[in-house]
Design a protein around this motif. Structure first.
Motif, PDB file in Angstrom:
ATOM      1  N   PHE A  88      -3.540   2.444  -2.380  1.00 49.21           N
ATOM      2  CA  PHE A  88      -2.309   1.818  -1.915  1.00 49.21           C
ATOM      3  C   PHE A  88      -1.188   2.131  -2.904  1.00 49.21           C
ATOM      4  O   PHE A  88      -1.349   1.943  -4.114  1.00 49.21           O
ATOM      5  CB  PHE A  88      -2.493   0.296  -1.814  1.00 49.21           C
ATOM      6  CG  PHE A  88      -3.218  -0.154  -0.571  1.00 49.21           C
ATOM      7  CD1 PHE A  88      -2.582  -0.936   0.374  1.00 49.21           C
ATOM      8  CD2 PHE A  88      -4.545   0.198  -0.348  1.00 49.21           C
ATOM      9  CE1 PHE A  88      -3.248  -1.358   1.520  1.00 49.21           C
ATOM     10  CE2 PHE A  88      -5.213  -0.224   0.784  1.00 49.21           C
ATOM     11  CZ  PHE A  88      -4.568  -0.997   1.731  1.00 49.21           C
ATOM     12  N   VAL A  89      -0.041   2.591  -2.387  1.00 48.56           N
ATOM     13  CA  VAL A  89       1.106   2.890  -3.232  1.00 48.56           C
ATOM     14  C   VAL A  89       2.382   2.381  -2.551  1.00 48.56           C
ATOM     15  O   VAL A  89       2.396   2.096  -1.349  1.00 48.56           O
ATOM     16  CB  VAL A  89       1.236   4.405  -3.510  1.00 48.56           C
ATOM     17  CG1 VAL A  89      -0.014   4.938  -4.173  1.00 48.56           C
ATOM     18  CG2 VAL A  89       1.550   5.169  -2.229  1.00 48.56           C
ATOM     19  N   LYS A  90       3.449   2.328  -3.302  1.00 44.31           N
ATOM     20  CA  LYS A  90       4.752   1.872  -2.806  1.00 44.31           C
ATOM     21  C   LYS A  90       5.574   3.058  -2.329  1.00 44.31           C
ATOM     22  O   LYS A  90       5.547   4.130  -2.925  1.00 44.31           O
ATOM     23  CB  LYS A  90       5.477   1.107  -3.913  1.00 44.31           C
ATOM     24  CG  LYS A  90       6.828   0.531  -3.510  1.00 44.31           C
ATOM     25  CD  LYS A  90       7.418  -0.306  -4.646  1.00 44.31           C
ATOM     26  CE  LYS A  90       7.738   0.564  -5.851  1.00 44.31           C
ATOM     27  NZ  LYS A  90       8.399  -0.222  -6.926  1.00 44.31           N
ATOM     28  N   ARG A  91       6.323   2.847  -1.264  1.00 44.98           N
ATOM     29  CA  ARG A  91       7.230   3.887  -0.771  1.00 44.98           C
ATOM     30  C   ARG A  91       8.424   4.037  -1.712  1.00 44.98           C
ATOM     31  O   ARG A  91       8.861   3.091  -2.351  1.00 44.98           O
ATOM     32  CB  ARG A  91       7.723   3.534   0.632  1.00 44.98           C
ATOM     33  CG  ARG A  91       8.688   4.561   1.210  1.00 44.98           C
ATOM     34  CD  ARG A  91       9.239   4.128   2.561  1.00 44.98           C
ATOM     35  NE  ARG A  91      10.305   5.022   2.993  1.00 44.98           N
ATOM     36  CZ  ARG A  91      11.053   4.819   4.063  1.00 44.98           C
ATOM     37  NH1 ARG A  91      10.859   3.731   4.805  1.00 44.98           N
ATOM     38  NH2 ARG A  91      12.003   5.680   4.380  1.00 44.98           N
ATOM     39  N   VAL A 114       3.062   1.613   1.330  1.00 38.32           N
ATOM     40  CA  VAL A 114       3.663   0.328   1.673  1.00 38.32           C
ATOM     41  C   VAL A 114       5.176   0.486   1.717  1.00 38.32           C
ATOM     42  O   VAL A 114       5.800   0.888   0.724  1.00 38.32           O
ATOM     43  CB  VAL A 114       3.262  -0.756   0.656  1.00 38.32           C
ATOM     44  CG1 VAL A 114       3.904  -2.102   1.024  1.00 38.32           C
ATOM     45  CG2 VAL A 114       1.737  -0.880   0.583  1.00 38.32           C
ATOM     46  N   ASN A 115       5.757   0.172   2.874  1.00 32.99           N
ATOM     47  CA  ASN A 115       7.193   0.306   3.045  1.00 32.99           C
ATOM     48  C   ASN A 115       7.944  -0.703   2.178  1.00 32.99           C
ATOM     49  O   ASN A 115       7.445  -1.792   1.897  1.00 32.99           O
ATOM     50  CB  ASN A 115       7.572   0.100   4.514  1.00 32.99           C
ATOM     51  CG  ASN A 115       8.878   0.763   4.876  1.00 32.99           C
ATOM     52  OD1 ASN A 115       9.343   1.637   4.157  1.00 32.99           O
ATOM     53  ND2 ASN A 115       9.464   0.352   5.989  1.00 32.99           N
ATOM     54  N   SER A 116       9.134  -0.351   1.739  1.00 26.35           N
ATOM     55  CA  SER A 116       9.948  -1.253   0.929  1.00 26.35           C
ATOM     56  C   SER A 116      10.564  -2.328   1.820  1.00 26.35           C
ATOM     57  O   SER A 116      10.866  -2.080   2.996  1.00 26.35           O
ATOM     58  CB  SER A 116      11.056  -0.477   0.212  1.00 26.35           C
ATOM     59  OG  SER A 116      10.501   0.566  -0.554  1.00 26.35           O
ATOM     60  N   PRO A 117      10.778  -3.541   1.283  1.00 24.60           N
ATOM     61  CA  PRO A 117      11.407  -4.605   2.080  1.00 24.60           C
ATOM     62  C   PRO A 117      12.783  -4.172   2.576  1.00 24.60           C
ATOM     63  O   PRO A 117      13.539  -3.512   1.867  1.00 24.60           O
ATOM     64  CB  PRO A 117      11.507  -5.770   1.090  1.00 24.60           C
ATOM     65  CG  PRO A 117      10.510  -5.473   0.023  1.00 24.60           C
ATOM     66  CD  PRO A 117      10.441  -3.981  -0.069  1.00 24.60           C
ATOM     67  N   SER A 143       3.967  -2.024   6.631  1.00 27.56           N
ATOM     68  CA  SER A 143       5.155  -2.745   6.187  1.00 27.56           C
ATOM     69  C   SER A 143       4.858  -3.563   4.938  1.00 27.56           C
ATOM     70  O   SER A 143       3.701  -3.906   4.647  1.00 27.56           O
ATOM     71  CB  SER A 143       5.660  -3.669   7.297  1.00 27.56           C
ATOM     72  OG  SER A 143       4.736  -4.726   7.516  1.00 27.56           O
ATOM     73  N   ASP A 144       5.918  -3.894   4.215  1.00 19.84           N
ATOM     74  CA  ASP A 144       5.754  -4.754   3.043  1.00 19.84           C
ATOM     75  C   ASP A 144       5.236  -6.129   3.458  1.00 19.84           C
ATOM     76  O   ASP A 144       4.416  -6.736   2.758  1.00 19.84           O
ATOM     77  CB  ASP A 144       7.091  -4.890   2.316  1.00 19.84           C
ATOM     78  CG  ASP A 144       6.990  -5.797   1.095  1.00 19.84           C
ATOM     79  OD1 ASP A 144       6.354  -5.370   0.104  1.00 19.84           O
ATOM     80  OD2 ASP A 144       7.526  -6.926   1.144  1.00 19.84           O
ATOM     81  N   GLU A 145       5.689  -6.622   4.620  1.00 20.60           N
ATOM     82  CA  GLU A 145       5.221  -7.927   5.104  1.00 20.60           C
ATOM     83  C   GLU A 145       3.727  -7.913   5.346  1.00 20.60           C
ATOM     84  O   GLU A 145       3.005  -8.846   4.988  1.00 20.60           O
ATOM     85  CB  GLU A 145       5.969  -8.290   6.381  1.00 20.60           C
ATOM     86  CG  GLU A 145       5.576  -9.647   6.953  1.00 20.60           C
ATOM     87  CD  GLU A 145       6.315  -9.961   8.239  1.00 20.60           C
ATOM     88  OE1 GLU A 145       6.047 -11.028   8.813  1.00 20.60           O
ATOM     89  OE2 GLU A 145       7.149  -9.136   8.666  1.00 20.60           O
TER      90      GLU A 145
END
Length: 618
Positions: A88-91, A114-117, A143-145
């Motif tokens: 898992f990584v951040k966009r 994981v998409n940013s808020p 999504s971040d949610e």
């Protein structure tokens, strides 16, 4: 919508479980503990085949200061050595493709981004990935949610993640082509052949790369020689469209081989009616007159002995992306011959095959900063060679002199096997293709009657590791070849980087058999792949008293190499004649032999010197 288009190809089901029921209909939804959530599959280039289902994957996060990291530099991410691991990584911070390549290089099979808020949700595009990235992870965006809701508890890292792709069916020429490549690598040759046939049919047989792969896979699936010839002609894979084209090829090949035979033997000696063999394709035996033969041979050998003047109007060209000891060895050998080496592509990205060489040659030949910046004329001789497994040998004659003897616009290196397309060999106008090394066991064995004028040669198939022509012809030839590649490979969805330069240069010879000569007797180029003729180092043909034999695998059976102070060149024996090529190419299984020669010539030596026994006396 674009998302629906992607899902059409990559419908997936993401569930938290230890196994997956393969009978569950694929859906576009993902779930965690049976709670559905939205996820978007990445859009891959068409060259990528369906990704495999992964069951029971362990999950990890890329953390930076205890927060989810973006994986743009890979800092702190250890290499994964376990099967079926999701990351898992951040966009953000870099492209989806960059993240994917880093995850692949660290051994992860699934990448969850994981998409940013408050950031737009879109389909992750991986279109810029090169063909060398085949086998990359399965990539999905959430999504971040969703991440905060389902994947931040302390228990989630002990769970297992499964990802299932849908039953994806390629429906265009490009997807069919690369699906056929995947089937070929899996050993499913019959299925691969049918996929490649559909691919070339989809583009009215203009997708030549698919046509070649179709015929090659038929061969590997056990097709007969007659079936292969029929397939070659039905798919129009060769640039021979009329009976006159085929007649021209046969005439050109016969003329080329007989001229080479006369150059080597200086007499119109006839081959024996029934070819004498000693267990390998390269034992070409000739019937020669006994009376006066010794005097004739002595005179002919003497003609090769005198040293020659340096050719000043010659440039040697190669493509190399990195400086290596092998490239420096080539540069030294070129300098020792009095030539200048032009290196193209340093620092450039190289594809999975040799198309990059053709593209760089085209740019150099046509650019004002390329060839035109050198002191050349249309009559300047350009010698192209591979960069990392080629050496120029101490010469017994000048390159210009030898080239002119061919009476051809271009001379291309010859080799023992028909590569990369052994499936088309039965359609070519010479016999004994089914006894060539490496491929011989693939062909149906047939008894064929030899013609009275058949001349059997050791290196009948073009090899792109070396070719030579004058500037005017080289420029027009490369442009014609590149047009052919763009129409027959890139036009079907392939990339220039994964085009095989040898295939497309071989087509140039097929189109112009009266202009392009194959070096069938190694007068300029010697390709070492599966060579089974005796060779030696020395200052004259007498060095063949201590030949260096090599086995079919390319491993020396004896490491005795004749020694001569500083004038070592390479001699080899063909029939009753000794020849000394100017260029040696360690292609394929000839790499070990090439390294021995490089070491013996005082150039790059990969092994310790004690592995080579030197004979001081002839």
């Amino acid at each position: 919508s674009r998302c629906q288009q992607v899902i059409h190809y990559f419908l997936l089901s993401l569930t938290l479980c230890g196994a997956i029921n393969e009978n569950i209909p694929p859906t576009s939804s993902c779930s965690f503990n049976n709670i559905p959530f939205e996820c978007i599959a990445a859009q891959y280039p068409k060259k990528f085949s369906p990704l495999p289902s992964i069951i029971g994957a362990k999950v990890q996060r890329h953390l930076e200061e205890n927060n989810l990291g973006n994986l743009c530099d890979g800092d702190g991410l250890l290499t994964n050595e376990k099967e079926h691991t999701a990351l898992f990584v951040k966009r953000g911070g870099c492209s989806f493709s960059d993240k994917t390549l880093i995850a692949a290089s660290r051994g992860y099979q699934i990448l969850v981004i994981v998409n940013s808020p408050e950031t737009e949700t879109l389909v992750p595009s991986l279109e810029v990935l090169s063909d060398e990235s085949i086998g990359i992870p399965s990539v999905v965006l959430i999504s971040d949610e969703t991440y905060q809701t389902h994947f931040t508890s302390s228990e989630w890292t002990t769970s297992s993640l499964s990802l299932k792709w849908s039953n994806w069916v390629p429906d265009d020429a490009t997807s069919m082509y690369y699906e056929g490549i995947r089937l070929k690598k899996a050993g499913q040759y019959a299925e691969a052949a049918q996929m490649h046939l559909k691919s070339t049919q989809r583009l009215n047989f203009e997708f030549k790369s698919a046509g070649y792969e179709y015929v090659n896979n038929l061969l590997r699936a056990g097709a007969s020689n007659s079936d292969l010839v029929r397939a070659v002609k039905e798919t129009k894979v060769l640039p021979l469209n009329t009976p006159e084209d085929w007649d021209n090829l046969e005439t050109g090949f016969s003329k080329m081989t007989h001229q080479a035979h006369r150059r080597i033997f200086r007499e119109q000696w006839s081959p024996i009616r029934s070819l004498q063999r000693s267990g390998n394709f390269l034992s070409s035996m000739y019937h020669v007159p006994t009376r006066g033969f010794k005097d004739l041979l002595r005179r002919l050998l003497t003609e090769l002995s005198p040293k020659r003047d340096i050719d000043t109007d010659v440039f040697v060209v190669c493509v190399a992306t990195d400086e290596t000891p092998e490239l420096e060895a080539l540069r030294t050998s070129v300098r020792n011959n009095g030539y200048e080496l032009v290196v193209l592509g340093l620092g450039a990205e190289y594809g999975s095959s040799g198309g990059t060489k053709l593209a760089l040659m085209e740019d150099w030949l046509l650019s004002p900063d390329g060839l035109d910046s050198l002191n050349t004329s249309d009559d300047t001789l350009l010698l192209f060679v591979d960069a990392y497994d080629v050496l120029l040998l101490p010469p017994s004659r000048g390159l210009v002199e030898v080239f002119d003897r061919f009476n051809a616009s271009m001379v291309i290196s010859g080799e023992t096997g028909c590569w990369p397309d052994p499936g088309v060999a039965p359609a070519y106008p010479w016999a004994l293709f089914d006894q060539q090394p490496h491929f011989g066991d693939l062909y149906e064995k047939e008894e064929r009657k030899l013609k009275d004028d058949d001349v059997h040669v050791p290196f009948p198939y073009p090899n792109s590791g070396g070719y030579v022509a004058r500037v005017s012809y080289m420029r027009s030839m490369i442009q014609e070849v590149m047009r052919d590649v763009r129409l027959g490979h890139v036009g079907g969805g392939g990339t220039m980087g994964d085009a095989d330069d040898q295939r497309w240069l071989q087509r140039q010879w097929l189109r112009h058999p009266q202009e392009v000569a194959i070096d069938v007797f190694a007068e300029i180029f010697l390709s070492l792949h599966r060579l089974e003729l005796p060779i030696a180092l020395g200052s004259s043909s007498t060095s063949l008293k201590h030949p260096l034999h090599i086995s079919e695998e390319g491993t020396p059976l004896t490491s005795e190499i004749a020694k001569h102070a500083t004038d070592d060149t390479l001699w080899m024996k063909i029939g009753d004649r000794a020849v000394s090529p100017l260029v040696v190419h360690g292609n394929g299984h000839g790499k070990r032999m090439f390294r021995v020669l490089s070491c013996r010539l005082g150039l790059h030596c990969k092994w310790e010197q004690q592995h080579i026994t030197v004979v001081d006396e002839f």
